[in-house]
Design a protein around this motif. Structure first.
Motif, PDB file in Angstrom:
ATOM      1  N   THR A 166      20.329 -34.434 -35.965  1.00  0.00           N
ATOM      2  CA  THR A 166      19.201 -33.964 -35.140  1.00  0.00           C
ATOM      3  C   THR A 166      18.939 -34.837 -33.923  1.00  0.00           C
ATOM      4  O   THR A 166      18.199 -34.444 -33.028  1.00  0.00           O
ATOM      5  N   GLY A 167      19.518 -36.038 -33.900  1.00  0.00           N
ATOM      6  CA  GLY A 167      19.251 -36.944 -32.794  1.00  0.00           C
ATOM      7  C   GLY A 167      17.894 -37.611 -32.876  1.00  0.00           C
ATOM      8  O   GLY A 167      17.442 -38.201 -31.903  1.00  0.00           O
ATOM      9  N   GLN A 168      17.225 -37.542 -34.043  1.00  0.00           N
ATOM     10  CA  GLN A 168      15.883 -38.085 -34.184  1.00  0.00           C
ATOM     11  C   GLN A 168      15.808 -39.058 -35.370  1.00  0.00           C
ATOM     12  O   GLN A 168      16.592 -38.968 -36.314  1.00  0.00           O
ATOM     13  N   MET A 169      14.846 -39.976 -35.289  1.00  0.00           N
ATOM     14  CA  MET A 169      14.513 -40.851 -36.408  1.00  0.00           C
ATOM     15  C   MET A 169      13.177 -40.418 -36.976  1.00  0.00           C
ATOM     16  O   MET A 169      12.245 -40.110 -36.221  1.00  0.00           O
ATOM     17  N   ALA A 170      13.046 -40.404 -38.291  1.00  0.00           N
ATOM     18  CA  ALA A 170      11.784 -40.044 -38.924  1.00  0.00           C
ATOM     19  C   ALA A 170      10.728 -41.105 -38.638  1.00  0.00           C
ATOM     20  O   ALA A 170      11.033 -42.298 -38.557  1.00  0.00           O
ATOM     21  N   ASP A 171       9.470 -40.684 -38.483  1.00  0.00           N
ATOM     22  CA  ASP A 171       8.387 -41.631 -38.226  1.00  0.00           C
ATOM     23  C   ASP A 171       8.286 -42.674 -39.339  1.00  0.00           C
ATOM     24  O   ASP A 171       8.004 -43.845 -39.082  1.00  0.00           O
TER      25      ASP A 171
END
Length: 341
Positions: free
Chosen positions: A256-261
């Motif tokens: 996804t190209g994202q890091m979880a908070d």
């Protein structure tokens, strides 16, 4: 991604320059596992480049000139005698480029078919293989975004970064002097939170305000900054983060190209509480020599008696020399007021 087998451990002569203002040096360059190791003629390691982050400044021209992606000031040249090395680098770079996601295509990674493929494949991958692949394909822009997100988490604990109008340019000049012109915006001074220093993916280095306000000379602050940069060079900061946050963090970033908070929060807390990575005296001295910095002020700041840091004092690479000043007296005074009252 690994280097092509026929080129593993290939060596060639080259000419290396750390910054535009530095003297060019004759070096030996060794091609290893998708990386270049740059050594002086005595065998001392001067730099270590990942070929995934190497760019060529003059495609098709000679001598071939390479530099780290985003830092054209540091260069490595090969003449026609090193044709095998040039060919090897170009082939490995091409292989790595083919494995990267194309810009603007990240949204397609989250389609059902690709996600299903990744989830199915992960059963057969070793966790470290997934980790290495993720670290290699994440571009510099995404690393900067992750660093920004971590900094936002950290400042919730530490308070907003210190900055006054008068201190802005001195801080940038300090970063340029110690880390190079391409890193002028890399330093962040925090009022609390970090004990001394820490580093983030993307290149930022965090400093506790005491390292700016308390020393009598900027050489001490510069020493702490450079030592933290040397720690960042011992292991990719993004790789270090993904190891700490776990396998699913790598998979999420890859797909996804994202890091979880939650992962960002966990790692920011880890950064503020972990013990700093130990560096050998030899590594520190070599790094200070390349940056033209004295080790003695830093050594006495770490241990006021000098007993535990005696090798840094006796091995000061600037003994008998006149290195470039870290900052002018006026800039140093303005910088020491960066956190205001």
């Amino acid at each position: 991604m690994t280097a092509l087998k026929e080129f593993q451990r290939l060596e060639a002569e080259g000419v290396w320059r750390a910054t535009p203002g530095d003297q060019r040096k004759d070096v030996i360059v060794s091609l290893g596992d998708a990386s270049l190791t740059i050594l002086d003629l005595r065998g001392n390691v001067l730099a270590h480049w990942s070929i995934a982050a190497v760019a060529r400044a003059n495609k098709g021209q000679h001598p071939a000139i390479y530099h780290p992606d985003g830092d054209p000031g540091e260069t490595l040249e090969f003449d026609d005698k090193s044709a095998d090395m040039i060919d090897a680098i170009e082939q490995v770079r091409s292989a790595i480029d083919r494995s990267r996601p194309k810009p603007g295509k990240l949204r397609f990674w989250i389609t059902g078919a690709i996600a299903a493929t990744v989830v199915g494949t992960i059963v057969f991958w070793l966790p470290d293989a997934l980790l290495r692949h993720t670290v290699q394909v994440v571009p510099a822009v995404k690393r900067n975004e992750i660093g920004d997100a971590l900094l936002a988490q950290i400042t919730r604990i530490s308070g907003q970064a210190c900055m006054t109008r008068d201190a802005r340019e001195p801080l940038r000049r300090l970063a340029s002097r110690v880390l190079g012109p391409a890193q002028r915006g890399a330093l962040v001074v925090l009022p609390a939170g970090v004990a001394e220093t820490a580093h983030l993916p993307g290149g930022r280095i965090l400093l506790n305000r005491s390292l700016v306000e308390d020393p009598e000379e900027p050489d001490v602050t510069a020493g702490y900054i450079l030592t933290e940069r040397l720690r960042a060079l011992t292991q990719d900061p993004l790789e270090e983060m993904l190891i700490e946050t776990g396998l699913w963090s790598s998979l999420r970033l890859l797909t996804t190209g994202q890091m979880a908070d939650a992962d960002l929060e966990h790692y920011s807390e880890f950064l503020l509480t972990r013990m700093p990575v130990h560096l050998s005296d030899e590594v520190i001295i070599a790094g200070f020599e390349m940056a033209e910095l004295r080790t003695t002020p830093y050594a006495y700041a770490v241990d006021i008696t000098g007993e535990t840091t005696l090798p840094l004092i006796e091995g000061d690479p600037m003994i008998g020399l006149q290195p470039r000043p870290v900052l002018s007296d006026a800039d140093w005074l303005r910088l020491q007021g960066i956190c205001g009252e």
